[in-house]
Design a protein around this motif. Structure first.
Motif, mmCIF file in Angstrom:
data_model
loop_
_atom_site.group_PDB
_atom_site.id
_atom_site.type_symbol
_atom_site.label_atom_id
_atom_site.label_comp_id
_atom_site.label_asym_id
_atom_site.label_seq_id
_atom_site.Cartn_x
_atom_site.Cartn_y
_atom_site.Cartn_z
ATOM 1 N N GLN A 105 -12.818 30.509 38.453
ATOM 2 C CA GLN A 105 -12.667 30.153 40.528
ATOM 3 C C GLN A 105 -12.005 31.513 41.420
ATOM 4 N N HIS A 106 -12.471 31.054 42.372
ATOM 5 C CA HIS A 106 -11.729 32.162 43.309
ATOM 6 C C HIS A 106 -11.390 31.589 44.413
ATOM 7 N N PHE A 107 -9.901 32.356 45.045
ATOM 8 C CA PHE A 107 -9.438 31.648 46.172
ATOM 9 C C PHE A 107 -8.862 32.688 47.490
ATOM 10 N N ALA A 108 -9.491 32.083 48.313
ATOM 11 C CA ALA A 108 -8.758 32.649 49.809
ATOM 12 C C ALA A 108 -7.395 32.547 49.932
ATOM 13 N N VAL A 109 -6.945 34.327 49.652
ATOM 14 C CA VAL A 109 -5.884 35.063 49.313
ATOM 15 C C VAL A 109 -5.690 36.552 49.296
ATOM 16 N N ARG A 110 -5.260 36.388 50.567
ATOM 17 C CA ARG A 110 -4.692 38.660 50.009
ATOM 18 C C ARG A 110 -4.160 39.574 48.901
ATOM 19 N N PRO A 111 -5.057 40.320 47.928
ATOM 20 C CA PRO A 111 -4.445 40.633 46.652
ATOM 21 C C PRO A 111 -3.180 40.650 47.029
ATOM 22 N N TRP A 112 -2.484 40.579 45.928
ATOM 23 C CA TRP A 112 -0.586 41.337 46.426
ATOM 24 C C TRP A 112 -1.142 41.991 45.307
ATOM 25 N N THR A 113 -1.510 42.704 44.362
ATOM 26 C CA THR A 113 -1.607 44.306 44.585
ATOM 27 C C THR A 113 -3.191 44.787 44.061
ATOM 28 N N ASP A 114 -2.916 46.166 43.376
ATOM 29 C CA ASP A 114 -4.865 47.357 43.649
ATOM 30 C C ASP A 114 -4.883 47.059 42.151
ATOM 31 N N MET A 115 -4.102 45.960 41.425
ATOM 32 C CA MET A 115 -4.388 46.167 39.633
ATOM 33 C C MET A 115 -4.781 44.809 39.314
ATOM 34 N N VAL A 116 -6.303 44.640 37.876
ATOM 35 C CA VAL A 116 -6.077 43.713 37.515
ATOM 36 C C VAL A 116 -4.981 43.544 36.386
ATOM 37 N N GLU A 117 -4.673 42.320 36.560
ATOM 38 C CA GLU A 117 -3.228 41.849 36.569
ATOM 39 C C GLU A 117 -3.714 40.747 35.239
ATOM 40 N N LEU B 27 1.773 33.368 38.539
ATOM 41 C CA LEU B 27 0.061 32.770 38.597
ATOM 42 C C LEU B 27 0.147 32.002 39.703
ATOM 43 N N ALA B 28 0.741 30.509 39.308
ATOM 44 C CA ALA B 28 1.415 29.683 39.542
ATOM 45 C C ALA B 28 1.608 29.589 41.504
ATOM 46 N N GLU B 29 2.663 30.304 41.170
ATOM 47 C CA GLU B 29 3.629 30.546 42.306
ATOM 48 C C GLU B 29 2.544 31.456 43.655
ATOM 49 N N ARG B 30 2.294 32.450 42.493
ATOM 50 C CA ARG B 30 0.824 33.463 44.397
ATOM 51 C C ARG B 30 -0.132 32.024 44.976
#
Length: 380
Positions: free
Chosen positions: A172-184, A226-229
């Motif tokens: 699923q996709h979410f509208a949020v600015r990425p908080w890191t430039d890595m794959v978590e 992740l839930a917090e993010r």
């Protein structure tokens, strides 16, 4: 319109089939791709192209613009106690929507002169070619790129597959600015959550787990960080699911038929290397077709798959045993050089043999963990 004849018929118009078509076309062959679906073809996946996938596509003449996706610099593992990250040694990866990737590959294939026939089904494979909706399309080579349940593989009579470790992936996709430039990669008991930045204001989240266990409910319990993010992030689409697992074949060629992508070897999504494998296989297959010798592809396919399958086995071992995962993440967090070396080998920037010391160091600590009391510490 069905051509009178062609050099290569590719059965399957997904990313693997289009990459194989581009590889064959670059060798001077006339190529026709057939697929029962229509473009764009979407699929539930992590949507992260690892650096070796980006490099393989470049060899096939496929480049990306800045607006196509978002670059990522490495991999970051997270669980309740530990976090460990490693950066790619050279080229970055690319987070890109699967449907957009497919449109780019279709446009590049058409521009290269590949003929594509949508809503078209292969009904038989014969010595002279492929039978399409009752009509024979003569060709010299046939490429099966129609997924893990490949019809082409069945029609060609290639050896039965060996499947193991079937799991469920939900995207699923979410509208949020990425908080890191890595794959978590978030780890929990028996499942993982992959977070890939795919745009300046959008992320892709894929949950991987055993059947019936994966889903976006109760994230607070399973993946609290992740839930917090995602607490204030709105979904931009509905959840979409797929089956992942490991598939091995004794051979990937027979006569004038060659298999590529998941039709030839599927690897659990835990590695993030599915598309990279397909694109690297396509490059190797194109070279074999140029020499008119599929045995070259058979050998290359084994070499390409060897290290990723080993990595998949190791990661799935961490999925099964919490104690080993705890020790592994603690080791990678306290000794980032080991993680850097393993990741470099994983994406093809370092020869696997050169990473043997890193593998030995990590394996030693895992063995020690299995043989000592739970209170044993790996702190440096």
């Amino acid at each position: 319109m069905t051509p009178a004849r062609t050099d290569v018929v590719v059965i399957g118009g997904g990313p693997a089939g289009l990459a194989a078509a581009l590889a064959a076309r670059r060798g001077g062959h006339q190529v026709c791709v057939i697929d029962r679906g229509t473009s764009p073809i979407d699929k539930a996946c992590g949507e992260g192209l690892m650096p070796d996938a980006v490099a393989a596509l470049r060899r096939l003449g496929v480049d990306f613009d800045d607006g196509d996706g978002l670059r990522f610099s490495g991999i970051h593992f997270v669980d309740r106690r530990w976090a460990a990250g490693a950066h790619f040694p050279a080229e970055s990866g690319l987070g890109i929507r699967r449907a957009k990737l497919h449109r780019i590959l279709v446009d590049r294939a058409l521009a290269a002169g590949v003929q594509i026939m949508w809503r078209t089904k292969a009904t038989a494979i014969e010595t002279e070619g492929v039978r399409i909706d009752g009509r024979l399309l003569p060709c010299r080579w046939i490429i099966g790129a129609d997924g893990v349940n490949s019809t082409c593989r069945r029609l060609a009579g290639i050896e039965a597959q060996q499947q193991s470790g079937r799991r469920v992936g939900i995207r699923q996709h979410f509208a949020v600015r990425p908080w890191t430039d890595m794959v978590e990669v978030h780890w929990s008991e028996g499942e993982q959550a992959y977070v890939t930045p795919v745009g300046s204001d959008e992320i892709c989240v894929v949950l991987l787990g055993r059947a019936g266990g994966a889903g976006f409910s109760e994230l607070e319990r399973r993946f609290p960080l992740l839930a917090e993010r995602l607490a204030s992030a709105a979904p931009t689409d509905t959840a979409r699911g797929a089956i992942t697992g490991t598939v091995r074949l004794q051979r990937v060629t027979r006569g004038n038929v060659a298999l590529v992508g998941d039709a030839s070897a599927a690897i659990d999504a835990v590695t993030g290397e599915g598309l990279a494998l397909a694109f690297r296989q396509a490059v190797a297959l194109g070279e074999a077709l140029s020499h008119g010798d599929l045995s070259l592809y058979e050998a290359s396919h084994r070499r390409i798959c060897r290290a990723p399958f080993i990595m998949a086995s190791l990661l799935l071992l961490l999925d099964q045993y919490d104690r080993l995962r705890d020790i592994a993440l603690q080791t990678l967090a306290s000794r980032p050089r080991i993680f850097d070396g393993l990741l470099a080998a994983h994406v093809g920037a370092r020869h696997p043999a050169a990473a043997s010391l890193d593998v030995a160091a990590l394996s030693f600590r895992l063995l020690c963990a299995a043989a000592t009391p739970r209170s044993w510490s790996l702190a440096p």
